[in-house]
Design an enzyme around this catalytic site. Sequence first.
Site, PDB file in Angstrom:
ATOM      1  N   HIS A  64       5.154   3.135   7.205  1.00  0.00           N
ATOM      2  CA  HIS A  64       4.934   4.374   6.439  1.00  0.00           C
ATOM      3  C   HIS A  64       3.459   4.763   6.378  1.00  0.00           C
ATOM      4  CE1 HIS A  64       8.966   3.353   4.330  1.00  0.00           C
ATOM      5  NE2 HIS A  64       9.146   3.943   5.495  1.00  0.00           N
ATOM      6  N   GLN A 120       6.648  -1.589   4.552  1.00  0.00           N
ATOM      7  CA  GLN A 120       6.801  -0.227   4.053  1.00  0.00           C
ATOM      8  C   GLN A 120       5.585   0.139   3.204  1.00  0.00           C
ATOM      9  OE1 GLN A 120      11.141   0.451   2.675  1.00  0.00           O
ATOM     10  NE2 GLN A 120      10.768  -1.737   2.429  1.00  0.00           N
ATOM     11  N   ASN A 121       4.771  -0.867   2.901  1.00  0.00           N
ATOM     12  CA  ASN A 121       3.645  -0.657   1.992  1.00  0.00           C
ATOM     13  C   ASN A 121       2.496   0.042   2.710  1.00  0.00           C
ATOM     14  OD1 ASN A 121       5.215  -2.060   0.195  1.00  0.00           O
ATOM     15  ND2 ASN A 121       4.173  -4.020   0.531  1.00  0.00           N
ATOM     16  N   ASP A 136      -0.622  -0.098   1.343  1.00  0.00           N
ATOM     17  CA  ASP A 136      -1.818  -0.602   0.654  1.00  0.00           C
ATOM     18  C   ASP A 136      -2.744  -1.435   1.545  1.00  0.00           C
ATOM     19  OD1 ASP A 136       0.442  -2.872  -1.082  1.00  0.00           O
ATOM     20  OD2 ASP A 136      -0.530  -3.128   0.863  1.00  0.00           O
ATOM     21  N   GLY A 189      10.758  -8.324  -1.282  1.00  0.00           N
ATOM     22  CA  GLY A 189      10.177  -7.370  -2.227  1.00  0.00           C
ATOM     23  C   GLY A 189      10.485  -5.922  -1.935  1.00  0.00           C
ATOM     24  N   THR A 190      11.710  -5.654  -1.470  1.00  0.00           N
ATOM     25  CA  THR A 190      12.081  -4.258  -1.260  1.00  0.00           C
ATOM     26  C   THR A 190      13.461  -4.002  -1.843  1.00  0.00           C
ATOM     27  OG1 THR A 190      12.419  -2.484   0.349  1.00  0.00           O
ATOM     28  CG2 THR A 190      12.987  -4.709   1.082  1.00  0.00           C
TER      29      THR A 190
END
Length: 254
Positions: free
Chosen positions: A130, A112-113, A115, A198-199
């Site tokens: 995303h 979902q990141n 970066d 991590g979500t």
Amino acid sequence: MHHPVEHFPTQEELEKAVQILRGAKRIAVLTGAGVSAESGVPTFRGAGGLWEGHSILEVATPEAFEDNPALVWRFYNARRANLRTVKPNPGHYALAALEERWTSTHFTLCTQNIDGLHRAAGSRQVLELHGRLTRVRCTVCTLIEDRPGETLDELPRCPQCGELLRPDIVWFHEMLPADVWLQAALAAEECDCFLVVGTSAVVYPAASLVDLARTVGARVIEINLDQTEVSHLVTLALHGKSGEILPELVKRLG
Ligand code: BV8
Ligand code: ZN
């Protein structure tokens, strides 16, 4: 938000996770902002979902861009600038190592990141659900450009047609790129082991990948500091920092 005490999984939890991984033929992964937190990329919940007092839900939308493109660009230029200072952490590298081991045809990383840190760490089969913060696209013509490292103008213009550029990411209330979403759903349906890392698992449809994997009988391992919206669905929850737990799992796999 409460500050969870420093956690690390017990020996038997780590061993159970390694056993599940050893038995896995196909692995699918869903990561969120927590996997980049140790790289210095702010999470959404960490800031209570705020930026300069604005709710991210209000800034990361097409309506906000329509109303006040300069504000939205200020938000994204700030995050683009932050990207210049961050690099992958051991958690990103551990996920790349797992892909090496299972090979890219049996390991799919859905993130979902925005970066770009998974690719920077060497992950190859990465589905950016995303979009990606370094990429921009024209609001009118078909121009798409990857512009890493640059702080763009307050209202950046398309070099091709002169119209306004926008970040090439998925805002709230926008559809995910159909081909990317399809591949992610397929990966979740075909895996026998699903890692959710991590979500907070509040954003859909990304979070629905966890239930999709569970529905086809995959074993689900969650790595997170905290409980999340999908913790009730997982086979095993490992509480602690992904940048510490993931390398530990890779080490134990030998
Ligand atoms: C869609 C890019 C179909 C932007 C993002 C009303 C109308 C329309 C849609 C909706 C609606 N109501 C709800 C929806 C659906 C909506 C949604 O899910 N809303 C939520 C808020 C309820 N979804 C959408 O709109 C999606 N599109 O539905 O289209 C449609 C179309 C039209 C009409 C109807 C339907 C689009 C969603 C994509 C939004 N774009 N990103 C940007 O980044 O600026 S989402 C963005 O927020 C991130 O990409 C990410 O996905 C999400 C934040 O989630 P996380 O990554 O989980 O981060 P978070 O901070 O929340 O959690 C961090 C976690 O890590 C925590 O659990 C923490 O404990 C943990 N952690 C922290 N440190 C560590 C750690 N864990 C381990 N180690 C550590 N060190
Ligand atoms: Zn254009």
